[in-house]
Design a protein around this motif. Structure first.
Motif, PDB file in Angstrom:
ATOM      1  N   GLU A  21       0.862  -1.193   0.000  1.00  0.00           N
ATOM      2  CA  GLU A  21       0.000   0.000   0.000  1.00  0.00           C
ATOM      3  C   GLU A  21       0.898   1.242   0.000  1.00  0.00           C
ATOM      4  O   GLU A  21       1.086   1.901   1.034  1.00  0.00           O
ATOM      5  CB  GLU A  21      -0.894  -0.028   1.251  1.00  0.00           C
ATOM      6  N   LEU A  59      -8.475   2.107   0.010  1.00  0.00           N
ATOM      7  CA  LEU A  59      -9.129   0.905   0.523  1.00  0.00           C
ATOM      8  C   LEU A  59      -9.459  -0.074  -0.600  1.00  0.00           C
ATOM      9  O   LEU A  59      -9.369  -1.296  -0.419  1.00  0.00           O
ATOM     10  CB  LEU A  59     -10.413   1.282   1.299  1.00  0.00           C
ATOM     11  N   TYR A  60      -9.832   0.453  -1.735  1.00  0.00           N
ATOM     12  CA  TYR A  60     -10.113  -0.393  -2.902  1.00  0.00           C
ATOM     13  C   TYR A  60      -8.849  -1.175  -3.270  1.00  0.00           C
ATOM     14  O   TYR A  60      -8.895  -2.382  -3.498  1.00  0.00           O
ATOM     15  CB  TYR A  60     -10.569   0.502  -4.058  1.00  0.00           C
ATOM     16  N   GLY A  63      -8.167  -3.780  -0.531  1.00  0.00           N
ATOM     17  CA  GLY A  63      -9.112  -4.899  -0.600  1.00  0.00           C
ATOM     18  C   GLY A  63      -8.789  -5.863  -1.727  1.00  0.00           C
ATOM     19  O   GLY A  63      -9.009  -7.071  -1.619  1.00  0.00           O
ATOM     20  N   TYR A  64      -8.254  -5.327  -2.809  1.00  0.00           N
ATOM     21  CA  TYR A  64      -7.944  -6.171  -3.969  1.00  0.00           C
ATOM     22  C   TYR A  64      -6.827  -7.174  -3.681  1.00  0.00           C
ATOM     23  O   TYR A  64      -6.669  -8.142  -4.425  1.00  0.00           O
ATOM     24  CB  TYR A  64      -7.568  -5.294  -5.173  1.00  0.00           C
ATOM     25  N   PHE A  66      -6.965  -9.302  -1.574  1.00  0.00           N
ATOM     26  CA  PHE A  66      -7.649 -10.546  -1.200  1.00  0.00           C
ATOM     27  C   PHE A  66      -8.019 -11.372  -2.435  1.00  0.00           C
ATOM     28  O   PHE A  66      -8.291 -12.562  -2.320  1.00  0.00           O
ATOM     29  CB  PHE A  66      -8.922 -10.238  -0.398  1.00  0.00           C
ATOM     30  N   SER A  93     -13.955 -14.162  -5.751  1.00  0.00           N
ATOM     31  CA  SER A  93     -14.318 -13.893  -4.353  1.00  0.00           C
ATOM     32  C   SER A  93     -14.801 -15.165  -3.665  1.00  0.00           C
ATOM     33  O   SER A  93     -14.462 -15.428  -2.511  1.00  0.00           O
ATOM     34  CB  SER A  93     -15.414 -12.825  -4.284  1.00  0.00           C
ATOM     35  N   THR A 136     -18.317  -1.406  -3.613  1.00  0.00           N
ATOM     36  CA  THR A 136     -17.591  -1.580  -2.361  1.00  0.00           C
ATOM     37  C   THR A 136     -18.522  -1.356  -1.170  1.00  0.00           C
ATOM     38  O   THR A 136     -19.577  -0.717  -1.296  1.00  0.00           O
ATOM     39  CB  THR A 136     -16.416  -0.578  -2.241  1.00  0.00           C
ATOM     40  N   LEU A 193     -14.278  -1.098   0.863  1.00  0.00           N
ATOM     41  CA  LEU A 193     -13.622  -2.388   0.598  1.00  0.00           C
ATOM     42  C   LEU A 193     -14.499  -3.256  -0.301  1.00  0.00           C
ATOM     43  O   LEU A 193     -15.730  -3.261  -0.153  1.00  0.00           O
ATOM     44  CB  LEU A 193     -13.365  -3.139   1.916  1.00  0.00           C
ATOM     45  N   ILE A 194     -13.870  -4.012  -1.201  1.00  0.00           N
ATOM     46  CA  ILE A 194     -14.663  -4.898  -2.063  1.00  0.00           C
ATOM     47  C   ILE A 194     -15.171  -6.102  -1.250  1.00  0.00           C
ATOM     48  O   ILE A 194     -14.537  -6.475  -0.247  1.00  0.00           O
ATOM     49  CB  ILE A 194     -13.865  -5.348  -3.311  1.00  0.00           C
ATOM     50  N   VAL A 240     -13.268  -9.115   0.868  1.00  0.00           N
ATOM     51  CA  VAL A 240     -12.654  -8.929   2.193  1.00  0.00           C
ATOM     52  C   VAL A 240     -13.610  -9.443   3.276  1.00  0.00           C
ATOM     53  O   VAL A 240     -13.211 -10.202   4.169  1.00  0.00           O
ATOM     54  CB  VAL A 240     -12.307  -7.445   2.438  1.00  0.00           C
ATOM     55  N   TYR A 241     -14.869  -9.039   3.154  1.00  0.00           N
ATOM     56  CA  TYR A 241     -15.867  -9.449   4.153  1.00  0.00           C
ATOM     57  C   TYR A 241     -16.137 -10.950   4.076  1.00  0.00           C
ATOM     58  O   TYR A 241     -16.304 -11.623   5.105  1.00  0.00           O
ATOM     59  CB  TYR A 241     -17.162  -8.646   3.957  1.00  0.00           C
TER      60      TYR A 241
END
Lengths: 81, 506
Positions: free
Chosen positions: A23, B232-233, B236-237, B239, B398, B451, B455-456, B459-460
């Motif tokens: 990041e 954050l995008y 999240g990617y 993952f 995902s 998102t 976050l995409i 992640v969740y």
């Protein structure tokens, strides 16, 4: 022989550090300099990141490779030519 | 050029089959007798993982989004995917060799003492793999229409027939060797295209300087206060590449290694392969963005073919076609074989062996029959499938990523229980379609970029399936001692002897 792994906390930390370094907010809006005259600094950083990943995996292999996995019974399976 | 390429591919697949004609075992057909060397393992794993997106999609995305695409998709994979090969590869290979597994469901069914509930995992894998497979077939139809003027039914028939010939005849061994060739082809073609195009534009430095002058936002992820790729995008990617840890077709290839040590080469050189393929594609994408003949409305998959058409000789078009076809087919064949193997081993053999013995030869022919049936079904379904299927790929990734807690628990979490695994799978079955529906409702245009709090959804999915697996496991009965002994032999010997002392004392 049963497989055995040596867990080294400092290696886990290295993996986490490299993950965090992905990041790269410090280069988010930086489009110059062009390294070697054609690589935007943000892209160059991630290319170096890939090379750093190679180095990390070399270390993981040297220091934390699970032992004993190849010492299974011989099978009658045919090897690749 | 494309016909020549398909002929070479089929010829190689059949030749490889001739070398192993005497071996009619199911291990030969499904996992190439676990005899692949390091180079073939690297090439086949990389080639199977990379689809047409690695050439067409990456340049197209970079055309629209800029160089951030490399960090988003490539460098994250450079860390996450080989890490998976380290954590999972050698161990599943070891258990595969020891206990004869040829599919991921076989391994997990045995590990977690699943029987009928193993069908949940089987069903999930098939549901997630089919759109991925359809996307590949449809992609080949689009490609052959634009490069060779073939109708969809003609292009699809050509590609599926070629793939079917070598998969049917040689199974995994032919697939692995053809993949090795195909991976080298698309890597080389990408570099050739890059050199030729940048030369035609007056050199790489000039081309990129042009971008820096006319569209500097393409060379960063934010510009002049506007962020076009959020933090954050981007986070999240990271993952998404986790999906490679549980793809059934990659799992099957992992079982083909001759030795666990073969994974070392894969780990070290995988990031290098990513660099070779993605850097040229991403640079070409951003360079195209400032060319006058390239409006920003250009579709994703049109950027690289148009660059080739505008700036290189006609021969290179044919080469590019072969290269992209190679990228498509190197995934298509493995996915086809994987589904055929799963239907054979996880359904027919698993349930059929209770009634009667199914011989090795019968297993191979059942596998072949399924491969043909699936290829025919997928071909006809693809003809009726809209191009929006491509947008499903992120949801497929995902779903596979959300299974990572199950795979890690299988190898490292002795206390994981059947109930915990079923709970984790249940979460994917419920949440994945829910998120998909919500994305289409709240962001109908580009729903695959939707998102939740930045976050995409993957992640969740991963966090929730992890929490459920651990939480439910801790409150349900531990697995049997026999299972622990089977999969954790080094530590369970100590535990068993402790229990023996306790029992003797009481």
């Amino acid at each position: 022989m049963k497989p055995k792994t040596t867990t080294r906390p400092w290696l886990i930390l290295l993996v986490v550090v490299l993950y965090v370094l992905h990041e790269d907010f410090w280069f988010w809006s930086t489009y110059k300099p062009l390294v070697f005259g054609f690589l935007p600094i943000g892209l160059f950083y991630h290319m170096v990141y890939c090379v750093a990943a190679m180095g990390l995996f070399w270390l993981l292999i040297r220091k934390a490779w699970p032992e004993g996995l190849d010492e299974t019974e011989d099978s009658s399976e045919q090897a690749d030519p | 050029m494309i016909l020549i390429y398909l002929g070479v591919v089929v010829g190689l697949g059949l030749s490889v089959r001739l070398l192993s004609l005497r071996n009619k075992s199911s291990a030969e057909f499904f996992v190439a007798s676990r005899g692949m060397n390091s180079f073939v393992l690297l090439m086949t794993l990389f080639g199977t993982h990379m689809t047409a997106f690695a050439l067409l999609g990456s340049s197209g995305e970079a055309f629209h989004e800029g160089i951030g695409v490399f960090g988003l998709l490539a460098s994250s994979s450079a860390l996450i995917v080989p890490l998976g090969f380290f954590l999972i590869g050698p161990r599943v290979w070891y258990f595969g060799k020891k206990y004869g597994y040829v599919t991921k469901v076989q391994f997990l069914r045995d590990r977690f003492e699943l029987h009928h509930s193993g069908l949940l995992l089987f069903g999930l894998d098939v549901l997630l793999l089919v759109p991925y497979l359809l996307g590949g077939v449809l992609g080949s139809m689009f490609l052959l229409k634009s490069l060779a003027g073939l109708e969809f039914w003609q292009g699809g028939l050509l590609v599926m027939t070629a793939v079917l010939i070598y998969v049917f005849s040689g199974g995994m061994r032919s697939t692995a060797w053809v993949n090795t060739l195909q991976t080298m082809v698309f890597m080389i073609v990408g570099v050739i295209a890059f050199v030729a195009i940048t030369k035609a534009l007056g050199g790489l430095s000039k081309a990129v300087e042009d971008v820096a002058t006319k569209m500097p936002e393409k060379l960063a992820r934010a510009h002049d206060g506007k962020v076009h790729m959020g933090y954050l995008y981007f986070l999240g990617y990271t993952f998404i590449p986790l999906s490679a840890w549980t793809f059934p077709h990659l799992f099957a290839h992992m079982l083909t290694a001759k030795r666990a040590a073969n994974f070392k080469t894969v780990m070290i050189f995988y990031p290098l392969c990513l660099l070779i393929v993605w850097v040229p594609a991403v640079l070409l994408g951003v360079i195209a963005a400032v060319q006058p003949e390239f409006p920003q409305s250009l579709r994703l998959n049109q950027v690289l073919p148009k660059l080739i058409a505008e700036y290189t000789p006609a021969l290179l078009s044919g080469l590019l076609g072969a290269g992209v076809l190679a990228a498509i087919m190197s995934s298509l064949d493995s996915q086809l074989l994987s589904i055929g193997t799963m239907l054979t081993e996880d359904v027919v053999v698993h349930y059929g062996k209770r009634r009667r013995k199914i011989t090795e030869t019968q297993q191979v022919w059942i596998g072949r029959a399924f491969v043909v049936a699936i290829a025919v079904a997928v071909y006809f379904i693809a003809l009726a499938t809209p191009a929006t299927i491509f947008a499903l790929s992120i949801w497929c990734f995902s779903g596979f990523a959300a299974q990572v807690p199950i795979m890690l628990a299988a190898l490292y979490f002795k206390r994981a229980t059947r109930a915990g695994v079923i709970a984790a799978m249940g979460a994917v079955y419920v949440l994945l379609p829910l998120f998909w529906v919500a994305a289409r409702h709240y962001q109908p245009v580009a729903s695959n970029r939707w998102t939740i709090l930045g976050l995409i959804p993957v992640v969740y999915l991963v966090l929730i399936s992890s929490a459920l697996l651990v939480g439910v496991s801790l409150f349900t009965s531990p697995p049997s001692k026999a299972s622990i002994l089977k999969f954790f032999p080094a530590t369970d010997a100590h535990a068993v002897s402790e229990n023996s002392v306790t029992e003797a004392a009481s």
